[in-house]
Design an enzyme around this catalytic site. Sequence first.
Site, PDB file in Angstrom:
ATOM      1  N   ARG A 126      14.610  -0.122  42.079  1.00  0.00           N
ATOM      2  CA  ARG A 126      14.521  -1.432  41.406  1.00  0.00           C
ATOM      3  C   ARG A 126      14.885  -2.581  42.357  1.00  0.00           C
ATOM      4  NH1 ARG A 126      12.720   2.033  38.703  1.00  0.00           N
ATOM      5  NH2 ARG A 126      13.357   2.631  36.610  1.00  0.00           N
ATOM      6  N   SER A 158      15.419  -3.031  30.371  1.00  0.00           N
ATOM      7  CA  SER A 158      16.764  -2.558  30.725  1.00  0.00           C
ATOM      8  C   SER A 158      17.548  -3.715  31.318  1.00  0.00           C
ATOM      9  CB  SER A 158      16.686  -1.452  31.775  1.00  0.00           C
ATOM     10  OG  SER A 158      15.915  -0.396  31.288  1.00  0.00           O
ATOM     11  N   GLU A 161      19.936  -6.002  35.999  1.00  0.00           N
ATOM     12  CA  GLU A 161      18.613  -5.758  36.605  1.00  0.00           C
ATOM     13  C   GLU A 161      17.704  -6.990  36.635  1.00  0.00           C
ATOM     14  OE1 GLU A 161      16.200  -2.016  35.870  1.00  0.00           O
ATOM     15  OE2 GLU A 161      14.818  -3.551  35.169  1.00  0.00           O
TER      16      GLU A 161
HETATM   17  P1  FAD Z   1       8.707 -12.186  35.701  1.00  0.00           P
HETATM   18  O1  FAD Z   1       9.640 -11.797  34.627  1.00  0.00           O
HETATM   19  O2  FAD Z   1       7.786 -13.335  35.411  1.00  0.00           O
HETATM   20  O3  FAD Z   1       9.408 -12.373  37.061  1.00  0.00           O
HETATM   21  C1  FAD Z   1      10.385 -11.456  37.506  1.00  0.00           C
HETATM   22  C2  FAD Z   1      10.856 -11.903  38.900  1.00  0.00           C
HETATM   23  O4  FAD Z   1       9.786 -11.814  39.810  1.00  0.00           O
HETATM   24  C3  FAD Z   1      11.301 -13.361  38.945  1.00  0.00           C
HETATM   25  O5  FAD Z   1      12.312 -13.471  39.919  1.00  0.00           O
HETATM   26  C4  FAD Z   1      10.064 -14.117  39.401  1.00  0.00           C
HETATM   27  O6  FAD Z   1      10.385 -15.315  40.071  1.00  0.00           O
HETATM   28  C5  FAD Z   1       9.459 -13.106  40.346  1.00  0.00           C
HETATM   29  N1  FAD Z   1       7.993 -13.146  40.414  1.00  0.00           N
HETATM   30  C6  FAD Z   1       7.113 -12.962  39.407  1.00  0.00           C
HETATM   31  N2  FAD Z   1       5.861 -12.986  39.875  1.00  0.00           N
HETATM   32  C7  FAD Z   1       5.939 -13.218  41.206  1.00  0.00           C
HETATM   33  C8  FAD Z   1       4.988 -13.362  42.251  1.00  0.00           C
HETATM   34  N3  FAD Z   1       3.669 -13.298  42.021  1.00  0.00           N
HETATM   35  N4  FAD Z   1       5.437 -13.604  43.507  1.00  0.00           N
HETATM   36  C9  FAD Z   1       6.777 -13.688  43.766  1.00  0.00           C
HETATM   37  N5  FAD Z   1       7.723 -13.567  42.818  1.00  0.00           N
HETATM   38  C10 FAD Z   1       7.308 -13.319  41.552  1.00  0.00           C
HETATM   39  N6  FAD Z   1      10.612  -2.529  34.761  1.00  0.00           N
HETATM   40  C11 FAD Z   1      10.500  -1.338  35.380  1.00  0.00           C
HETATM   41  O7  FAD Z   1      10.640  -1.258  36.599  1.00  0.00           O
HETATM   42  N7  FAD Z   1      10.242  -0.194  34.683  1.00  0.00           N
HETATM   43  C12 FAD Z   1      10.063  -0.199  33.342  1.00  0.00           C
HETATM   44  O8  FAD Z   1       9.816   0.849  32.759  1.00  0.00           O
HETATM   45  C13 FAD Z   1      10.192  -1.445  32.655  1.00  0.00           C
HETATM   46  N8  FAD Z   1      10.086  -1.490  31.313  1.00  0.00           N
HETATM   47  C14 FAD Z   1      10.257  -2.676  30.668  1.00  0.00           C
HETATM   48  C15 FAD Z   1      10.161  -2.693  29.275  1.00  0.00           C
HETATM   49  C16 FAD Z   1      10.320  -3.891  28.591  1.00  0.00           C
HETATM   50  C17 FAD Z   1      10.234  -3.897  27.088  1.00  0.00           C
HETATM   51  C18 FAD Z   1      10.550  -5.094  29.300  1.00  0.00           C
HETATM   52  C19 FAD Z   1      10.680  -6.404  28.571  1.00  0.00           C
HETATM   53  C20 FAD Z   1      10.663  -5.084  30.666  1.00  0.00           C
HETATM   54  C21 FAD Z   1      10.517  -3.864  31.379  1.00  0.00           C
HETATM   55  N9  FAD Z   1      10.613  -3.804  32.770  1.00  0.00           N
HETATM   56  C22 FAD Z   1      10.462  -2.602  33.415  1.00  0.00           C
HETATM   57  C23 FAD Z   1      10.866  -5.017  33.550  1.00  0.00           C
HETATM   58  C24 FAD Z   1       9.590  -5.855  33.849  1.00  0.00           C
HETATM   59  O9  FAD Z   1       8.562  -5.532  32.955  1.00  0.00           O
HETATM   60  C25 FAD Z   1       9.075  -5.625  35.262  1.00  0.00           C
HETATM   61  O10 FAD Z   1      10.067  -5.931  36.201  1.00  0.00           O
HETATM   62  C26 FAD Z   1       7.820  -6.471  35.562  1.00  0.00           C
HETATM   63  O11 FAD Z   1       7.288  -6.122  36.812  1.00  0.00           O
HETATM   64  C27 FAD Z   1       8.094  -7.979  35.539  1.00  0.00           C
HETATM   65  O12 FAD Z   1       6.862  -8.644  35.597  1.00  0.00           O
HETATM   66  P2  FAD Z   1       6.682 -10.143  35.128  1.00  0.00           P
HETATM   67  O13 FAD Z   1       5.320 -10.587  35.530  1.00  0.00           O
HETATM   68  O14 FAD Z   1       7.005 -10.285  33.692  1.00  0.00           O
HETATM   69  O15 FAD Z   1       7.769 -10.877  36.028  1.00  0.00           O
HETATM   70  P1  NAP Z   2      15.518   8.448  29.539  1.00  0.00           P
HETATM   71  O1  NAP Z   2      14.328   9.324  29.610  1.00  0.00           O
HETATM   72  O2  NAP Z   2      16.327   8.424  28.267  1.00  0.00           O
HETATM   73  O3  NAP Z   2      16.514   8.790  30.745  1.00  0.00           O
HETATM   74  C1  NAP Z   2      17.680   8.002  30.962  1.00  0.00           C
HETATM   75  C2  NAP Z   2      17.774   7.676  32.428  1.00  0.00           C
HETATM   76  O4  NAP Z   2      17.937   8.868  33.143  1.00  0.00           O
HETATM   77  C3  NAP Z   2      16.514   7.029  32.936  1.00  0.00           C
HETATM   78  O5  NAP Z   2      16.730   5.659  33.072  1.00  0.00           O
HETATM   79  C4  NAP Z   2      16.171   7.753  34.216  1.00  0.00           C
HETATM   80  O6  NAP Z   2      16.373   6.981  35.398  1.00  0.00           O
HETATM   81  C5  NAP Z   2      17.135   8.896  34.287  1.00  0.00           C
HETATM   82  N1  NAP Z   2      16.377  10.168  34.342  1.00  0.00           N
HETATM   83  C6  NAP Z   2      15.974  10.914  33.311  1.00  0.00           C
HETATM   84  N2  NAP Z   2      15.365  12.029  33.757  1.00  0.00           N
HETATM   85  C7  NAP Z   2      15.364  11.954  35.090  1.00  0.00           C
HETATM   86  C8  NAP Z   2      14.889  12.809  36.113  1.00  0.00           C
HETATM   87  N3  NAP Z   2      14.290  13.971  35.845  1.00  0.00           N
HETATM   88  N4  NAP Z   2      15.063  12.438  37.388  1.00  0.00           N
HETATM   89  C9  NAP Z   2      15.668  11.284  37.680  1.00  0.00           C
HETATM   90  N5  NAP Z   2      16.149  10.439  36.749  1.00  0.00           N
HETATM   91  C10 NAP Z   2      16.007  10.775  35.466  1.00  0.00           C
HETATM   92  O7  NAP Z   2      15.118   6.955  29.935  1.00  0.00           O
HETATM   93  P2  NAP Z   2      14.530   5.757  29.075  1.00  0.00           P
HETATM   94  O8  NAP Z   2      15.555   4.734  28.958  1.00  0.00           O
HETATM   95  O9  NAP Z   2      13.830   6.248  27.843  1.00  0.00           O
HETATM   96  O10 NAP Z   2      13.425   5.199  30.066  1.00  0.00           O
HETATM   97  C11 NAP Z   2      12.344   6.007  30.449  1.00  0.00           C
HETATM   98  C12 NAP Z   2      11.777   5.504  31.769  1.00  0.00           C
HETATM   99  O11 NAP Z   2      11.284   4.173  31.603  1.00  0.00           O
HETATM  100  C13 NAP Z   2      12.824   5.450  32.869  1.00  0.00           C
HETATM  101  O12 NAP Z   2      12.206   5.805  34.072  1.00  0.00           O
HETATM  102  C14 NAP Z   2      13.247   3.992  32.878  1.00  0.00           C
HETATM  103  O13 NAP Z   2      13.660   3.561  34.162  1.00  0.00           O
HETATM  104  C15 NAP Z   2      11.962   3.284  32.459  1.00  0.00           C
HETATM  105  N6  NAP Z   2      12.281   2.038  31.741  1.00  0.00           N
HETATM  106  C16 NAP Z   2      12.695   0.973  32.479  1.00  0.00           C
HETATM  107  C17 NAP Z   2      12.969  -0.240  31.866  1.00  0.00           C
HETATM  108  C18 NAP Z   2      13.346  -1.445  32.695  1.00  0.00           C
HETATM  109  O14 NAP Z   2      13.368  -2.545  32.165  1.00  0.00           O
HETATM  110  N7  NAP Z   2      13.635  -1.276  33.965  1.00  0.00           N
HETATM  111  C19 NAP Z   2      12.858  -0.357  30.482  1.00  0.00           C
HETATM  112  C20 NAP Z   2      12.472   0.758  29.776  1.00  0.00           C
HETATM  113  C21 NAP Z   2      12.177   1.958  30.401  1.00  0.00           C
HETATM  114  P3  NAP Z   2      15.237   6.023  35.991  1.00  0.00           P
HETATM  115  O15 NAP Z   2      15.444   4.745  35.297  1.00  0.00           O
HETATM  116  O16 NAP Z   2      15.604   5.971  37.428  1.00  0.00           O
HETATM  117  O17 NAP Z   2      13.903   6.621  35.763  1.00  0.00           O
END
Ligand code: FAD
Ligand code: NAP
Length: 329
Positions: A159, A228, A323
């Site tokens: 991340r 998250s 995050e």
């Molecule tokens: P923004 O929210 O608009 O921006 C995020 C950051 O990036 C800001 O600092 C902004 O200035 C910068 N930015 C945006 N676009 C650009 C660009 N073109 N150039 C330079 N900087 C830029 N993330 C995960 O990694 N895994 C997940 O599973 C995941 N699940 C999510 C689930 C939900 C319900 C939500 C709400 C979020 C989740 N996220 C997850 C986080 C998010 O969706 C990601 O980080 C996504 O890539 C953000 O995209 P955005 O266009 O909305 O960015």
């Molecule tokens: P989950 O399956 O309940 O698992 C909880 C956490 O354990 C996850 O965040 C994941 O880390 C870790 N995990 C589980 N199994 C794993 C494996 N086999 N190896 C390594 N790490 C493992 O998770 P969840 O909350 O429902 O989310 C599912 C996936 O969606 C995850 O990958 C999570 O990162 C992603 N997610 C991200 C966001 C966001 O905003 N960043 C929001 C929703 C979901 P990791 O996070 O490293 O995968």
Amino acid sequence: MQFLQNVSLNSKTTLQMCSNAAWYCEAHSAEDVVEAVMFAREHKLPILVLGGGSNLVLSSDIEGLVLANCVLGRELSEKRVRLGAGENWHDFVSHATRQGIGGFENLALIPGNAGAAPMQNIGAYGLELQDRFISLEAIDLESGERVIFDRSDCGFDYRESLFKQERRWCITAIDLEPSEEIRASYPGVRSWLESHELEATHESIFGAVCEIRTDKLPDVVSHPNAGSFFKNPVVPLTVSEALQKSYPDLPSFPDAAGVKLSAAWLIDQAGLKGAAEGGFSVSEQHALVITHDGSSRFSELHRLVDRIRTRVLERFGVALEVEPTIYPG
Ligand code: FAD
Ligand code: NAP
């Protein structure tokens, strides 16, 4: 391109923070981005790049220029994909999977735009963007110059990336490599496929991920949130072993830098599900998600975040890191 003044951003982030931008523009091409950089330089304005607003917490009004990245463009082949930064990420994954172009399905239903995907090296269900990344094009927000970054330049980590650390570039396009590889070892995906008696294919994993996410995560429309709110903490092996002695149920996973712990579990076990400050609450559905009813200011969110971090630190000795981007930080 139009430069607008005093524009409401209330509906532009999925956490629905109240905020006004002193200046706002929408860039539809790399040339528009350069024009915005020149405008900001002339008026001495800092620039905030805005994508889909799903990983952004606006902590106050924005004194500078908000540059909404709306650069479109989608070129797909079996060998290479090129996406304009303003393309919706999930629409691309869905379209590619339907076209038989695989390798992205584990990242289905991640909100936001393609240009933000490298920012935090988006990841889910055992796959990260860096696993499919070739290069990106960006505009330097200081000089207006076009720069190309290959994978090794991007500082990708869990991340994390160079772009999240420095915020000096506006990404305008990304290039990705499709893959035949099937990644179905993530426990939730594997058990979903087993229970549906399906072979692991690009399409079935896409279906599994979409259904699991829809069931498990609060809906951003009815329960505004930024996904998250905390990263899963990575701790040294000795710390994880000591915690496992007291808490044998604590989910932990080997990681290159030590052992990754489940932040959701720590928050839940600290008794914080449902904890609230003003209109912000720790989701009852998923302890890593903070939801907002649209009524509150950043100070209340800040109090809730402090409470969560302090309680988890006192109870488990583990520091949680936020995050999403908080701006101004
Ligand atoms: P923004 O929210 O608009 O921006 C995020 C950051 O990036 C800001 O600092 C902004 O200035 C910068 N930015 C945006 N676009 C650009 C660009 N073109 N150039 C330079 N900087 C830029 N993330 C995960 O990694 N895994 C997940 O599973 C995941 N699940 C999510 C689930 C939900 C319900 C939500 C709400 C979020 C989740 N996220 C997850 C986080 C998010 O969706 C990601 O980080 C996504 O890539 C953000 O995209 P955005 O266009 O909305 O960015
Ligand atoms: P989950 O399956 O309940 O698992 C909880 C956490 O354990 C996850 O965040 C994941 O880390 C870790 N995990 C589980 N199994 C794993 C494996 N086999 N190896 C390594 N790490 C493992 O998770 P969840 O909350 O429902 O989310 C599912 C996936 O969606 C995850 O990958 C999570 O990162 C992603 N997610 C991200 C966001 C966001 O905003 N960043 C929001 C929703 C979901 P990791 O996070 O490293 O995968």
